[in-house]
Design an enzyme around this catalytic site. Sequence first.
Site, PDB file in Angstrom:
ATOM      1  N   GLN A   1      -3.352   2.219  10.063  1.00 25.84           N
ATOM      2  CA  GLN A   1      -2.007   2.317   9.495  1.00 25.84           C
ATOM      3  C   GLN A   1      -1.060   3.053  10.453  1.00 25.84           C
ATOM      4  O   GLN A   1       0.123   2.770  10.503  1.00 25.84           O
ATOM      5  CB  GLN A   1      -2.032   3.053   8.146  1.00 25.84           C
ATOM      6  CG  GLN A   1      -2.640   2.260   6.997  1.00 25.84           C
ATOM      7  CD  GLN A   1      -4.110   2.540   6.800  1.00 25.84           C
ATOM      8  OE1 GLN A   1      -4.835   2.777   7.790  1.00 25.84           O
ATOM      9  NE2 GLN A   1      -4.593   2.481   5.556  1.00 25.84           N
TER      10      GLN A   1
ATOM     11  N   ARG B   1      -6.660  -0.167  -7.416  1.00 22.54           N
ATOM     12  CA  ARG B   1      -7.153   0.857  -6.475  1.00 22.54           C
ATOM     13  C   ARG B   1      -7.177   2.173  -7.247  1.00 22.54           C
ATOM     14  O   ARG B   1      -6.260   2.461  -8.010  1.00 22.54           O
ATOM     15  CB  ARG B   1      -6.256   0.997  -5.234  1.00 22.54           C
ATOM     16  CG  ARG B   1      -6.319  -0.183  -4.273  1.00 22.54           C
ATOM     17  CD  ARG B   1      -5.498   0.074  -3.018  1.00 22.54           C
ATOM     18  NE  ARG B   1      -6.165   1.012  -2.104  1.00 22.54           N
ATOM     19  CZ  ARG B   1      -5.563   1.554  -1.047  1.00 22.54           C
ATOM     20  NH1 ARG B   1      -4.282   1.304  -0.811  1.00 22.54           N
ATOM     21  NH2 ARG B   1      -6.210   2.367  -0.244  1.00 22.54           N
TER      22      ARG B   1
ATOM     23  N   ARG C   1       0.844  -1.195   0.000  1.00 22.21           N
ATOM     24  CA  ARG C   1       0.000   0.000   0.000  1.00 22.21           C
ATOM     25  C   ARG C   1       0.874   1.238   0.000  1.00 22.21           C
ATOM     26  O   ARG C   1       2.091   1.154   0.017  1.00 22.21           O
ATOM     27  CB  ARG C   1      -0.893  -0.015   1.242  1.00 22.21           C
ATOM     28  CG  ARG C   1      -0.101  -0.310   2.547  1.00 22.21           C
ATOM     29  CD  ARG C   1      -0.752   0.162   3.781  1.00 22.21           C
ATOM     30  NE  ARG C   1      -0.735   1.590   3.838  1.00 22.21           N
ATOM     31  CZ  ARG C   1       0.341   2.309   4.174  1.00 22.21           C
ATOM     32  NH1 ARG C   1       1.484   1.714   4.500  1.00 22.21           N
ATOM     33  NH2 ARG C   1       0.291   3.607   4.207  1.00 22.21           N
ATOM     34  N   GLY C   2       0.222   2.394  -0.072  1.00 25.77           N
ATOM     35  CA  GLY C   2       0.953   3.653  -0.033  1.00 25.77           C
ATOM     36  C   GLY C   2       1.287   4.104  -1.433  1.00 25.77           C
ATOM     37  O   GLY C   2       1.935   3.365  -2.190  1.00 25.77           O
ATOM     38  N   ALA C   3       0.862   5.305  -1.788  1.00 24.19           N
ATOM     39  CA  ALA C   3       0.923   5.741  -3.183  1.00 24.19           C
ATOM     40  C   ALA C   3       2.253   5.476  -3.896  1.00 24.19           C
ATOM     41  O   ALA C   3       2.275   4.774  -4.915  1.00 24.19           O
ATOM     42  CB  ALA C   3       0.526   7.226  -3.256  1.00 24.19           C
TER      43      ALA C   3
ATOM     44  N   ASP D   1      -2.146  10.818  -1.916  1.00 21.58           N
ATOM     45  CA  ASP D   1      -2.386   9.749  -2.888  1.00 21.58           C
ATOM     46  C   ASP D   1      -2.567  10.301  -4.287  1.00 21.58           C
ATOM     47  O   ASP D   1      -2.310   9.613  -5.278  1.00 21.58           O
ATOM     48  CB  ASP D   1      -3.614   8.936  -2.466  1.00 21.58           C
ATOM     49  CG  ASP D   1      -3.304   8.087  -1.246  1.00 21.58           C
ATOM     50  OD1 ASP D   1      -3.377   8.615  -0.126  1.00 21.58           O
ATOM     51  OD2 ASP D   1      -2.937   6.910  -1.432  1.00 21.58           O
TER      52      ASP D   1
ATOM     53  N   LYS E   1      -5.401   9.914   2.994  1.00 24.83           N
ATOM     54  CA  LYS E   1      -6.199   9.079   3.887  1.00 24.83           C
ATOM     55  C   LYS E   1      -7.288   9.862   4.609  1.00 24.83           C
ATOM     56  O   LYS E   1      -7.034  10.985   5.087  1.00 24.83           O
ATOM     57  CB  LYS E   1      -5.272   8.431   4.908  1.00 24.83           C
ATOM     58  CG  LYS E   1      -5.925   7.473   5.857  1.00 24.83           C
ATOM     59  CD  LYS E   1      -6.696   6.352   5.150  1.00 24.83           C
ATOM     60  CE  LYS E   1      -5.826   5.645   4.153  1.00 24.83           C
ATOM     61  NZ  LYS E   1      -6.573   4.845   3.166  1.00 24.83           N
TER      62      LYS E   1
HETATM   63  C1  LIG Z   1       2.540   8.864   0.948  1.00 29.24           C
HETATM   64  S1  LIG Z   1       1.698   7.526   0.327  1.00 29.24           S
HETATM   65  C2  LIG Z   1       0.937   6.995   1.726  1.00 29.24           C
HETATM   66  C3  LIG Z   1      -0.496   7.311   1.636  1.00 29.24           C
HETATM   67  O1  LIG Z   1      -1.179   6.132   1.273  1.00 29.24           O
HETATM   68  C4  LIG Z   1      -2.058   5.806   2.324  1.00 29.24           C
HETATM   69  O2  LIG Z   1      -3.211   5.202   1.883  1.00 29.24           O
HETATM   70  P1  LIG Z   1      -3.323   3.587   1.975  1.00 29.24           P
HETATM   71  O3  LIG Z   1      -2.788   3.173   3.300  1.00 29.24           O
HETATM   72  O4  LIG Z   1      -4.819   3.359   1.837  1.00 29.24           O
HETATM   73  O5  LIG Z   1      -2.532   3.079   0.806  1.00 29.24           O
HETATM   74  C5  LIG Z   1      -2.354   7.147   2.938  1.00 29.24           C
HETATM   75  O6  LIG Z   1      -3.239   7.898   2.146  1.00 29.24           O
HETATM   76  C6  LIG Z   1      -0.990   7.735   2.963  1.00 29.24           C
HETATM   77  O7  LIG Z   1      -0.915   9.110   3.121  1.00 29.24           O
END
Ligand SMILES: CSC[C@H]1O[C@H](OP(=O)(O)O)[C@H](O)[C@@H]1O
Length: 380
Positions: A212, A98, A64-66, A253, A264
């Site tokens: 997270q 996603r 996960r994570g952009a 994101d 998020k």
């Molecule tokens: C800087 S990318 C991390 C970003 O991604 C997270 O979303 P997810 O855990 O659903 O992939 C969140 O928005 C973070 O800020």
Amino acid sequence: MADQYAHHGEDKPPTDIPAIRWEEPPEGPVLVLLDQTRLPVEEVELVCTDASALVEAIRTLAVRGAPLLGVAGAYGVALAAARGFDVDEAATALAGARPTAVNLSVGVERARAAYRAALADSTDPQQAAAATLAAARQLHREDAEASVRMARHGLALLDELLPGGGHRVLTHCNTGALVSGGEGTAFAVALEAHRAGQLRRLWVDETRPLLQGARLTAYEAARNGMAYTLLTDNAAGSLFSAGEVDAVLVGADRIAADGSVANKVGTYPLAVLARYHHVPFIVVAPVTTLDPHTPDGASIEVEQRPGYEVTEFSAPQVPVMGAGGGVAVAPLGTQAYNPAFDLTPPELITAIVTEEGVVSPVTAEALADLYARSRQVSGG
Ligand SMILES: CSC[C@H]1O[C@H](OP(=O)(O)O)[C@H](O)[C@@H]1O
């Protein structure tokens, strides 16, 4: 298909297992992911041998994570090319896994373009596969380099905005090495401050519903020896009110052409709190998160996730009991800020409605007047 390399031992300390790595065992290339749904209790790696396994890992937030989604998407295309699967089919599935993080489609399309360009030069599929992998590795390197530069720029900004050092930074969700080819985005700035002796406190929002912050940011902060304190998302306001937050650092994101930031859920309320309390609200993101083709925030597709993520707590496969007798979600020993209530100032209240009538605007005089009238009515 996804297999697993189990790393959870009885007393295995957190190690620097990378969030993602490409391996070429005799049976064929694989993409190995640190399964983030199992952290912090277990360090388990998922071994993906095809794009469908990677799509599932993306959808379940095992990866996960952009920025890391972009790197993973590019490797996913390389995996399809290396294993002789339909590259366009794989790329389309990966890009659609996603919707909100633009980095995913950017990484996928960059690898797909490398594959197509190589095929145009040579019909040798192995050469095309090698070129696709090279493009994925290049994106991985660039993301790691971007992380270093964002950390430096971010710390310089904090020092400029907050002279005197000793920054108390609040962050939301997880933006460290688990979202990046390097040390992350917003978290990397906090880590840079820590290494420079400038981080007095990292306030970590737990980030409901998937936690997270509690699970991943606490894990990363603990591994780096940072002074961090976990809090529920709804306790952030009382920290601002107490003057305990010097700056907010968050990731992104997708950043639309007009500067609107998708991040998020829970990020927008922090921006409002920061504005109200005159605290710098800083978004840290690589250029791969900028989306000039999306004009504004309303044009960003916000992923809607399953309701059970809110209505249920996903029990860890290997529950660890905490000091309070419950199942630990954060690393054992994590300090927490846990006020039972918070205070809302009158200037933020539109009206107070009582059985004796409505007070609006809310002023001491109006309250005293209503109270006096109520006493007269009751003969008190
Ligand atoms: C800087 S990318 C991390 C970003 O991604 C997270 O979303 P997810 O855990 O659903 O992939 C969140 O928005 C973070 O800020």
